[in-house]
Design a protein around this motif. Structure first.
Motif, short mmCIF file in Angstrom:
data_model
loop_
_atom_site.label_atom_id
_atom_site.label_comp_id
_atom_site.label_asym_id
_atom_site.label_seq_id
_atom_site.Cartn_x
_atom_site.Cartn_y
_atom_site.Cartn_z
N MET A 147 20.83 -25.12 5.24
CA MET A 147 20.16 -24.33 4.21
C MET A 147 19.40 -25.23 3.25
SD MET A 147 22.90 -21.38 3.13
CE MET A 147 21.89 -20.99 1.70
N ASN A 148 18.22 -24.75 2.84
CA ASN A 148 17.41 -25.44 1.84
C ASN A 148 17.60 -24.73 0.50
OD1 ASN A 148 15.09 -26.05 0.13
ND2 ASN A 148 14.27 -27.11 1.91
N PRO A 149 18.13 -25.41 -0.51
CA PRO A 149 18.41 -24.75 -1.79
C PRO A 149 17.18 -24.11 -2.43
CG PRO A 149 19.49 -26.89 -1.70
CD PRO A 149 18.60 -26.81 -0.51
N HIS A 150 16.04 -24.76 -2.31
CA HIS A 150 14.83 -24.23 -2.93
C HIS A 150 14.36 -22.95 -2.23
CE1 HIS A 150 14.45 -27.76 -5.47
NE2 HIS A 150 14.57 -28.55 -4.39
N ILE A 151 14.40 -22.97 -0.90
CA ILE A 151 13.99 -21.78 -0.14
C ILE A 151 14.97 -20.63 -0.40
CG2 ILE A 151 13.69 -20.84 2.18
CD1 ILE A 151 12.70 -23.56 3.07
N TYR A 152 16.25 -20.97 -0.41
CA TYR A 152 17.28 -19.96 -0.67
C TYR A 152 17.08 -19.31 -2.04
CZ TYR A 152 21.76 -18.46 -2.60
OH TYR A 152 22.73 -17.77 -3.27
N THR A 153 16.84 -20.13 -3.06
CA THR A 153 16.64 -19.61 -4.41
C THR A 153 15.39 -18.75 -4.49
OG1 THR A 153 17.75 -21.56 -5.34
CG2 THR A 153 16.40 -20.22 -6.84
N ALA A 154 14.31 -19.21 -3.86
CA ALA A 154 13.06 -18.44 -3.88
C ALA A 154 13.24 -17.10 -3.17
CB ALA A 154 11.95 -19.25 -3.22
N THR A 155 13.99 -17.10 -2.08
CA THR A 155 14.23 -15.86 -1.35
C THR A 155 15.03 -14.87 -2.19
OG1 THR A 155 14.23 -17.07 0.75
CG2 THR A 155 15.20 -14.87 0.75
N SER A 156 16.08 -15.34 -2.81
CA SER A 156 16.90 -14.48 -3.66
C SER A 156 16.08 -13.90 -4.81
CB SER A 156 18.10 -15.25 -4.22
OG SER A 156 18.92 -15.74 -3.19
N THR A 157 15.25 -14.75 -5.43
CA THR A 157 14.43 -14.30 -6.55
C THR A 157 13.43 -13.25 -6.11
OG1 THR A 157 14.65 -16.48 -7.59
CG2 THR A 157 12.87 -15.05 -8.37
N ARG A 158 12.80 -13.46 -4.95
CA ARG A 158 11.82 -12.48 -4.44
C ARG A 158 12.47 -11.13 -4.20
NH1 ARG A 158 10.47 -10.39 0.48
NH2 ARG A 158 12.01 -11.70 1.55
N ILE A 159 13.64 -11.13 -3.61
CA ILE A 159 14.32 -9.86 -3.29
C ILE A 159 14.76 -9.16 -4.56
CG2 ILE A 159 16.30 -8.86 -2.10
CD1 ILE A 159 16.07 -11.29 -0.17
N LEU A 160 15.23 -9.91 -5.54
CA LEU A 160 15.63 -9.31 -6.81
C LEU A 160 14.43 -8.68 -7.52
CD1 LEU A 160 18.18 -11.91 -8.22
CD2 LEU A 160 18.66 -9.54 -7.56
N ARG A 161 13.27 -9.33 -7.44
CA ARG A 161 12.07 -8.75 -8.05
C ARG A 161 11.66 -7.47 -7.34
NH1 ARG A 161 8.56 -14.37 -8.76
NH2 ARG A 161 9.61 -15.09 -10.68
N GLN A 162 11.71 -7.48 -6.01
CA GLN A 162 11.40 -6.27 -5.26
C GLN A 162 12.37 -5.15 -5.61
OE1 GLN A 162 11.49 -7.55 -1.17
NE2 GLN A 162 9.34 -8.12 -1.16
N LEU A 163 13.64 -5.50 -5.72
CA LEU A 163 14.66 -4.51 -6.02
C LEU A 163 14.45 -3.94 -7.42
CD1 LEU A 163 17.23 -3.20 -4.88
CD2 LEU A 163 18.54 -5.04 -5.94
N ARG A 164 14.11 -4.78 -8.37
CA ARG A 164 13.89 -4.32 -9.75
C ARG A 164 12.71 -3.37 -9.83
NH1 ARG A 164 12.52 -8.85 -14.09
NH2 ARG A 164 10.65 -8.89 -12.79
N ALA A 165 11.71 -3.57 -8.97
CA ALA A 165 10.54 -2.70 -8.99
C ALA A 165 10.80 -1.36 -8.32
CB ALA A 165 9.37 -3.40 -8.29
N ASP A 166 11.85 -1.26 -7.51
CA ASP A 166 12.19 -0.02 -6.82
C ASP A 166 13.24 0.72 -7.65
OD1 ASP A 166 12.83 2.02 -5.10
OD2 ASP A 166 13.08 0.75 -3.34
N HIS A 167 12.77 1.53 -8.58
CA HIS A 167 13.68 2.16 -9.53
C HIS A 167 14.62 3.16 -8.87
CE1 HIS A 167 11.44 0.21 -12.70
NE2 HIS A 167 10.32 0.81 -12.34
#
Length: 251
Positions: A1-21
């Motif tokens: 696992m790459n920590p930077h890729i993992y963090t970026a992936t988690s952040t992207r999904i959280l942003r998508q989730l936050r936008a889906d009310h």
């Protein structure tokens, strides 16, 4: 696992989730609303002398079941949506590994699962009067772990589905048998031997057992800790199996 890729992936999904009310509302509110419905369902049931109220007995188990079911459904559909839109295939052509992707999904949805389980427990104990012999903190912890279990198994099942409809079809195959055999309807030690064996192979049984231990004991028991260890083991195995079976190319 790459920590930077993992963090970026988690952040992207959280942003998508936050936008889906709507999805956020479903994750947070559905278990709490169902617990409230359960409360009114059993409100007029007469008390049996020497036994806890029926609501207390059912509700403590449902705190492990409802977060599991909701997170399984949402996670499996969300992951399949990534596949059908082509996003998953594009991501896997980058240096991102399958484990990076699944760990990012698991982390993002687990954060949502923690909030969901905490809210459901707050409603059950704070508003509906649920009582247990053990600590409420342990109940919240088991409920959160059950929700994370739903995330892990949802990711695993999504690896075998080709459409969102197929992802939903895994629910009667994977989830409903666990509801029947987890001890909610019939105590597990009263089931036929072959059903007890099947129940022992299902992770939700251990979540319900752990909650029963908390409900009936004022101190932490060895059986409860073993149940939690088994559930955590199922989470790890499910995530590893999902990484091993995830297809890089969409059929």
């Amino acid at each position: 696992m790459n920590p930077h890729i993992y963090t970026a992936t988690s952040t992207r999904i959280l942003r998508q989730l936050r936008a889906d009310h709507r999805t956020v509302a479903m994750i947070l509110m559905v278990p709490s609303l169902l617990m409230t419905l359960l409360y009114f369902l059993y409100q007029e049931v007469p008390l049996t002398p020497g036994k806890p109220p029926v609501f207390d007995r059912i509700a403590i188990a449902m705190l492990g079941i409802l977060p599991f079911v909701v997170m399984f459904l949402i996670t499996s559909i969300a992951m399949q949506r990534e596949r059908s839109s082509g996003t998953l295939e594009r991501l896997l052509t980058t240096p991102m590994t399958k484990l990076d992707l699944l760990a990012g999904y698991a982390s993002a949805f687990s954060i949502a699962a923690v909030a969901q389980a905490a809210l459901a427990c707050a409603v059950a104990f704070g508003l509906l009067g649920l009582t247990t012999a053990g600590s409420v903190t342990w109940v919240v912890l088991v409920a959160m772990l059950g929700a994370v279990l739903g995330v892990a198994i949802g990711l695993l099942c999504s690896a075998f589905a080709r459409t969102e409809f197929q992802a939903v079809q895994f629910m009667p195959v994977v989830v409903i048998p666990q509801l029947f055999l987890c001890g909610l309807l019939v105590p597990r030690d009263q089931m036929p031997d072959w059903l007890q064996i099947a129940s022992n192979a299902m992770p939700l049984s251990y979540s319900v057992d752990a909650l029963a231990e908390i409900a009936n004991n004022t101190t932490v028991t060895t059986a409860m800790l073993l149940d939690l260890a088994v559930v955590l083991g199922f989470v790890i195995v499910a995530l590893c199996a999902a990484a091993a079976t995830l297809r890089r190319r969409t059929p």
